[in-house]
Motif scaffolding. Sequence first.
Motif, PDB file in Angstrom:
ATOM      1  N   ILE A  15      36.281  37.457  48.335  1.00 54.77           N
ATOM      2  CA  ILE A  15      35.768  37.028  47.123  1.00 54.77           C
ATOM      3  C   ILE A  15      35.141  38.113  46.344  1.00 54.77           C
ATOM      4  CG2 ILE A  15      35.707  34.708  47.835  1.00 54.77           C
ATOM      5  CD1 ILE A  15      32.542  35.195  47.725  1.00 54.77           C
ATOM      6  N   THR A  16      35.068  38.195  45.045  1.00 54.89           N
ATOM      7  CA  THR A  16      34.178  38.912  44.224  1.00 54.89           C
ATOM      8  C   THR A  16      33.163  38.022  43.412  1.00 54.89           C
ATOM      9  OG1 THR A  16      35.576  39.244  42.276  1.00 54.89           O
ATOM     10  CG2 THR A  16      35.687  40.884  44.060  1.00 54.89           C
ATOM     11  N   ILE A  17      32.171  38.623  43.011  1.00 51.09           N
ATOM     12  CA  ILE A  17      31.289  37.585  42.414  1.00 51.09           C
ATOM     13  C   ILE A  17      30.828  38.530  40.792  1.00 51.09           C
ATOM     14  CG2 ILE A  17      29.113  36.435  42.013  1.00 51.09           C
ATOM     15  CD1 ILE A  17      28.980  36.104  45.004  1.00 51.09           C
ATOM     16  N   LYS A  18      30.936  37.744  39.617  1.00 50.41           N
ATOM     17  CA  LYS A  18      30.787  38.501  38.599  1.00 50.41           C
ATOM     18  C   LYS A  18      29.426  37.829  37.583  1.00 50.41           C
ATOM     19  CE  LYS A  18      33.172  38.514  33.625  1.00 50.41           C
ATOM     20  NZ  LYS A  18      34.455  38.099  32.965  1.00 50.41           N
ATOM     21  N   HIS A  19      28.777  38.901  37.329  1.00 50.32           N
ATOM     22  CA  HIS A  19      27.758  38.673  36.715  1.00 50.32           C
ATOM     23  C   HIS A  19      28.000  37.839  35.221  1.00 50.32           C
ATOM     24  CE1 HIS A  19      24.166  39.911  38.539  1.00 50.32           C
ATOM     25  NE2 HIS A  19      24.792  41.240  38.854  1.00 50.32           N
ATOM     26  N   SER A  69      36.734  28.710  32.806  1.00 51.96           N
ATOM     27  CA  SER A  69      37.942  27.402  32.744  1.00 51.96           C
ATOM     28  C   SER A  69      37.553  26.246  33.750  1.00 51.96           C
ATOM     29  CB  SER A  69      39.203  28.428  33.146  1.00 51.96           C
ATOM     30  OG  SER A  69      39.640  29.295  32.464  1.00 51.96           O
ATOM     31  N   PRO A  70      38.223  25.164  33.543  1.00 51.98           N
ATOM     32  CA  PRO A  70      37.958  24.067  34.276  1.00 51.98           C
ATOM     33  C   PRO A  70      38.324  24.456  35.810  1.00 51.98           C
ATOM     34  CG  PRO A  70      39.049  23.209  32.471  1.00 51.98           C
ATOM     35  CD  PRO A  70      39.014  24.521  32.301  1.00 51.98           C
ATOM     36  N   GLY A  71      37.538  24.159  36.712  1.00 49.34           N
ATOM     37  CA  GLY A  71      37.709  24.522  38.387  1.00 49.34           C
ATOM     38  C   GLY A  71      37.288  25.830  38.775  1.00 49.34           C
ATOM     39  N   ASP A  72      36.456  26.652  37.775  1.00 47.31           N
ATOM     40  CA  ASP A  72      35.930  27.937  38.162  1.00 47.31           C
ATOM     41  C   ASP A  72      34.663  27.402  39.088  1.00 47.31           C
ATOM     42  OD1 ASP A  72      37.725  29.714  36.648  1.00 47.31           O
ATOM     43  OD2 ASP A  72      36.447  29.908  34.921  1.00 47.31           O
ATOM     44  N   MET A  73      34.455  28.502  40.124  1.00 51.11           N
ATOM     45  CA  MET A  73      33.183  28.414  41.064  1.00 51.11           C
ATOM     46  C   MET A  73      32.333  29.108  40.486  1.00 51.11           C
ATOM     47  SD  MET A  73      33.366  28.433  44.981  1.00 51.11           S
ATOM     48  CE  MET A  73      32.299  28.092  45.929  1.00 51.11           C
ATOM     49  N   LEU A  74      31.154  28.750  40.186  1.00 53.51           N
ATOM     50  CA  LEU A  74      29.779  29.385  40.199  1.00 53.51           C
ATOM     51  C   LEU A  74      28.710  29.259  41.213  1.00 53.51           C
ATOM     52  CD1 LEU A  74      29.434  28.670  36.367  1.00 53.51           C
ATOM     53  CD2 LEU A  74      30.405  30.462  37.078  1.00 53.51           C
ATOM     54  N   LYS A 108      38.533  34.935  43.731  1.00 51.31           N
ATOM     55  CA  LYS A 108      39.110  34.779  44.932  1.00 51.31           C
ATOM     56  C   LYS A 108      40.071  36.026  44.888  1.00 51.31           C
ATOM     57  CE  LYS A 108      42.278  31.858  46.980  1.00 51.31           C
ATOM     58  NZ  LYS A 108      42.938  30.852  47.557  1.00 51.31           N
ATOM     59  N   LEU A 109      39.814  36.955  46.055  1.00 44.72           N
ATOM     60  CA  LEU A 109      40.889  38.018  45.972  1.00 44.72           C
ATOM     61  C   LEU A 109      42.156  37.675  46.346  1.00 44.72           C
ATOM     62  CD1 LEU A 109      38.284  40.722  47.900  1.00 44.72           C
ATOM     63  CD2 LEU A 109      39.117  40.707  45.418  1.00 44.72           C
ATOM     64  N   GLU A 110      43.233  38.493  45.875  1.00 42.56           N
ATOM     65  CA  GLU A 110      44.609  38.140  46.076  1.00 42.56           C
ATOM     66  C   GLU A 110      44.834  38.527  47.521  1.00 42.56           C
ATOM     67  OE1 GLU A 110      49.040  39.966  44.631  1.00 42.56           O
ATOM     68  OE2 GLU A 110      47.085  40.685  43.580  1.00 42.56           O
TER      69      GLU A 110
END
Length: 408
Positions: A15-19, A69-74, A108-110
């Motif tokens: 995974i990556t995490i975006k600010h 977007s709906p379903g995005d994980m924070l 999630k990373l490809e």
Amino acid sequence: MVPEGWEKTRLDEHITIKHGFAFSSEYFDPNGEDIVLTPGNFYEEGGFRPLGEKQKRYDGPIPKDYILSPGDMLVAMTEQTPGLLGSTLFVPSVDRYLHNQRLGLIQKLEGSNINLNFLHLLLGMPSIRRRISADSGGTKVKHTSPSKITGLDVLLPPLPEQKKIAEILSTWDRAIETAEALLATARTQKRALMQTLLTGKRRFPEFEGQEWREVSIGDVAREVSIRNKENAALPVISCSKVVGFVNSLDYFKKQVFSDDLSGYKVISRGQIGYPSNHIEEGSIGIQNLYESALVSPIYTIFEPKPEIDAMFLFRVLKTDLYRQKFAAATNASVDRRGSLRWKAFAQIKVPLPSLGEQRRINAAHDAVDDEIQLRSEQAKKLRTEKKALMQQLLTGKRRVRVETADAV
């Protein structure tokens, strides 16, 4: 020891995490169409918490990359309340939500073999939360960063097993949600009862036509002031805003009272008391914990006369209406507490139905209180059971059987 078929891996391989974006408070508007998510939208154990009227709304320019977007994980990267750091949620499908600062968007990373529902559960484990907290920065408020979270080492089962574990635990989530919805309904019913039965807006058929009187508190109760001159070792209690009297040591987890109790007041079972210097905060209670207990000298104590039921009087005085009356009588403000002594308190008016109707009202409230207690215990039991099951499933101590169809 790594369970058979599982792998030890770092989250940055998956995974990556975006600010998030620092949305300007200049555009916060209670009538705005967009919702700005905050750490307050996270339950400590994980999941989306609706804030209702307290929810921050926005009516201003929005960078398109920060519309969720709906379903995005924070993930919460600031500990607004204890235990919140590392909590995760999935964005609901209703309304449009904005990706605010202090929150990380997990992507999630490809090619990754991690299931985000499984990751949500994994980040809710106490052991993972402790690691996030231990590696956090900040003095008064803890905070973490994307790299600290993605740098965590975790154990991952094969993808089909991850999905199966998430599916099993989701059934517990649904059961917990149902129990908590029933609990919320019971609490709403109680509020409705307090607003109608305690004011005479709703009557029981057997009491229709019987007039209520309005009397001063001093007409139906008398002040009691007995000092603990012998310094007896009685339990010390305090009044909370929500539930009334509580054992001071148990509630505050430390001694908050004097070693010398000779100046404290004795309060007997069935008597009512309030801290004279801040009753407007809703702090008033009926002493039903012990035969006798002690309260701070700042408390005013009174006992009802035979024509009024003590519990009925307490319930009337615990309503929002009387909290407002207390605040008005003390001239309290947002910045200052008010003082309300017995002489002024005794002049406040209360409704008085017959003793029989008082007790009938009490019985209705007791029934709802019993249901609230039952629903609360059910929800607590389910959460405890889920926590124990998570500990087994997410560590591989208990394995799940994955059918061929599940693996597709």
